[in-house]
Enzyme design. Structure first.
Site, PDB file in Angstrom:
ATOM      1  N   GLY A   1     -16.388  15.682  29.580  1.00  0.00           N
ATOM      2  CA  GLY A   1     -15.858  16.815  28.829  1.00  0.00           C
ATOM      3  C   GLY A   1     -16.705  17.202  27.641  1.00  0.00           C
ATOM      4  N   THR A   2     -17.241  16.220  26.923  1.00  0.00           N
ATOM      5  CA  THR A   2     -18.055  16.532  25.745  1.00  0.00           C
ATOM      6  C   THR A   2     -19.319  17.282  26.133  1.00  0.00           C
ATOM      7  OG1 THR A   2     -17.210  14.630  24.517  1.00  0.00           O
ATOM      8  CG2 THR A   2     -19.327  15.517  23.809  1.00  0.00           C
TER       9      THR A   2
ATOM     10  N   ASN B   1      -4.738  17.437  22.314  1.00  0.00           N
ATOM     11  CA  ASN B   1      -4.794  16.056  22.783  1.00  0.00           C
ATOM     12  C   ASN B   1      -3.878  15.122  22.005  1.00  0.00           C
ATOM     13  OD1 ASN B   1      -7.090  16.856  20.951  1.00  0.00           O
ATOM     14  ND2 ASN B   1      -7.179  14.635  20.689  1.00  0.00           N
TER      15      ASN B   1
ATOM     16  N   GLN C   1      -7.262  18.457  28.472  1.00  0.00           N
ATOM     17  CA  GLN C   1      -5.934  17.855  28.561  1.00  0.00           C
ATOM     18  C   GLN C   1      -4.991  18.624  29.475  1.00  0.00           C
ATOM     19  OE1 GLN C   1      -4.975  14.974  27.476  1.00  0.00           O
ATOM     20  NE2 GLN C   1      -6.702  14.459  26.158  1.00  0.00           N
TER      21      GLN C   1
ATOM     22  N   HIS D   1     -11.763  11.851  34.159  1.00  0.00           N
ATOM     23  CA  HIS D   1     -10.972  10.667  33.827  1.00  0.00           C
ATOM     24  C   HIS D   1      -9.641  10.987  33.169  1.00  0.00           C
ATOM     25  CE1 HIS D   1     -11.616  10.111  29.339  1.00  0.00           C
ATOM     26  NE2 HIS D   1     -12.495  11.049  29.604  1.00  0.00           N
TER      27      HIS D   1
ATOM     28  N   THR E   1     -30.340  14.633  38.438  1.00  0.00           N
ATOM     29  CA  THR E   1     -29.735  14.222  39.697  1.00  0.00           C
ATOM     30  C   THR E   1     -28.230  14.036  39.534  1.00  0.00           C
ATOM     31  OG1 THR E   1     -31.756  13.108  40.385  1.00  0.00           O
ATOM     32  CG2 THR E   1     -29.732  12.457  41.509  1.00  0.00           C
TER      33      THR E   1
ATOM     34  N   CYS F   1     -10.607   5.695  11.391  1.00  0.00           N
ATOM     35  CA  CYS F   1     -11.047   4.922  10.234  1.00  0.00           C
ATOM     36  C   CYS F   1     -12.330   5.534   9.680  1.00  0.00           C
ATOM     37  CB  CYS F   1     -11.287   3.471  10.631  1.00  0.00           C
ATOM     38  SG  CYS F   1     -11.541   2.376   9.229  1.00  0.00           S
TER      39      CYS F   1
END
Length: 382
Positions: A71-72, A150, A178, A200, A236, A323
């Site tokens: 996705g990125t 998300n 999403q 995924h 590829t 964080c």
């Protein structure tokens, strides 16, 4: 004890059928799909069949899909590719609640001299459409906005956004990561110019995604190399991953009616948490959201502490926090919604899937009240 997995917006369990369909392409059918010999062409045929399955899931033509590494990469490819093709325009319209794949890309483009305009949301995560409409003009290179959030699951009216963009002849890229596999998606009917998504998130393998590009939309490739993907993405192809994504798409389409059951499970989990545990609240509107997602705050607690104790009891969920410099900060999504920090710090996202069982919901509900009671007794946040 098996893990009770309630973090399906982060990633999903690969469907057994997906793994089985991938295996031959990891062992025996390893030819390069660009090779002209029969062995390579067996891989090519399988890639083409997978592309067809994915096109059916999202309502596109097969030629309008190109495969990526996730996705990125799809988002970077779409945004940079559409931006380059719209020169000399140097303005991108987005929102304050995008996934980091879009948000950090836009921040980088801002450092490169591109003007980034972020449209705000209200306290429930609803997009200010009037502000968006006023912001789309001839000086805009593209609009990039997510379909489903998300963290909260809140849905944006992508059909209305697409209509606004079409009226101004500005390309609209949608982050569908999403949404695909969780709700009906028809890119042609909605009127999208581009849409990114990842395998995924709907029980396919990691490391493979796709980008829908409407036929005729102007676009410049991000990755330059070989002639793969009609010259739109060199390199590829990840044949086993693509095969798995194709099977996952086929299964997801057939399983869409099951999302009603998932929504009922989510609603029961949410309702009983709010009933059994004091000082809890739902973040985001509940009338227009993903069927599998709830974001619940446990006031005056830190999400990290909740997650650690849940993890000790083999329950996996997620926090809308990251964080940074040694301090836990509420997520940018909850900050953009104007959620009180005392509430936002204790936000937990529970995201279900079609594999989530009623017994797992029962187990989570049995464990969670004790976890919250324990933490409130020893670790209150002022």
């Amino acid at each position: 004890m098996d893990v009770i997995y309630l973090d399906n917006n982060a990633t999903t369990k690969p469907a057994p059928e997906v793994v089985a369909e991938m295996l031959p392409y990891l062992t025996d059918v390893y030819g390069n799909p660009s090779s002209v010999h029969r062995f390579g062409q067996r891989a090519r045929k399988a890639v083409d069949e997978a592309r067809g399955r994915i096109a059916t899931l999202v309502g596109s033509m097969e030629s309008e899909l190109l495969f990526t590494g996730g996705g990125t990469e799809s988002i970077n490819t779409a945004v940079r590719g559409l931006l380059s093709a719209r020169s000399p325009r140097k303005k991108i319209v987005t929102t304050t609640v995008e996934h980091s794949a879009t948000r950090e890309l836009c921040q980088q483009l801002g450092r490169e001299g591109i003007e980034i305009l972020e449209i705000p949301v209200d306290h429930e995560g609803t997009l200010h459409l009037d502000r968006l409409s006023q912001s789309i003009g001839d000086d805009v290179a593209l609009v990039t906005i997510m379909w489903a959030n998300n963290e909260t699951g809140v849905l944006f009216p992508v059909d209305e956004i697409a209509a606004m963009c079409k009226e101004q002849r500005v390309p609209f890229h949608c982050d569908g990561t999403q949404a695909v596999g969780k709700l009906p998606v028809d890119v042609a009917k909605v009127g999208l110019d581009a849409m990114s998504f990842a395998s995924h998130k709907f029980h396919g393998p990691k490391g493979v995604g796709a980008l829908y590009l409407r036929r005729g939309v102007r676009f410049r490739p991000l990755l330059i190399g070989g002639p793969q993907e009609r010259g739109r993405r060199g390199g590829t192809e990840n044949v086993p991953g693509i095969i798995g994504m194709g099977k996952a798409a086929e299964l997801a389409l057939g399983a869409l009616p099951q999302m009603e059951h998932v929504a009922r499970q989510r609603d029961r989990l949410e309702r009983e948490i709010l009933t059994k545990i004091p000082d809890t609240s739902v973040n985001g509107r509940t009338d227009a959201r993903l069927a599998n997602t709830t974001n619940i705050s446990f006031a005056r607690l830190e999400a990290e502490a909740i997650l650690l104790l849940l993890s000790e009891r083999d329950i996996a969920a997620s926090a809308g926090a990251a964080c940074s410099s040694g301090s836990l900060e509420p997520s940018h999504v909850l900050r953009a919604m104007g959620i009180d920090p005392k509430i936002a710090h204790g936000a937990i996202r529970f995201s279900l899937s079609r594999y989530t069982s009623d017994k797992e919901i029962d187990r989570a509900l049995a464990v969670l009240p004790g976890v919250i009671d324990r933490l409130r007794a020893v670790l209150p946040v002022g």
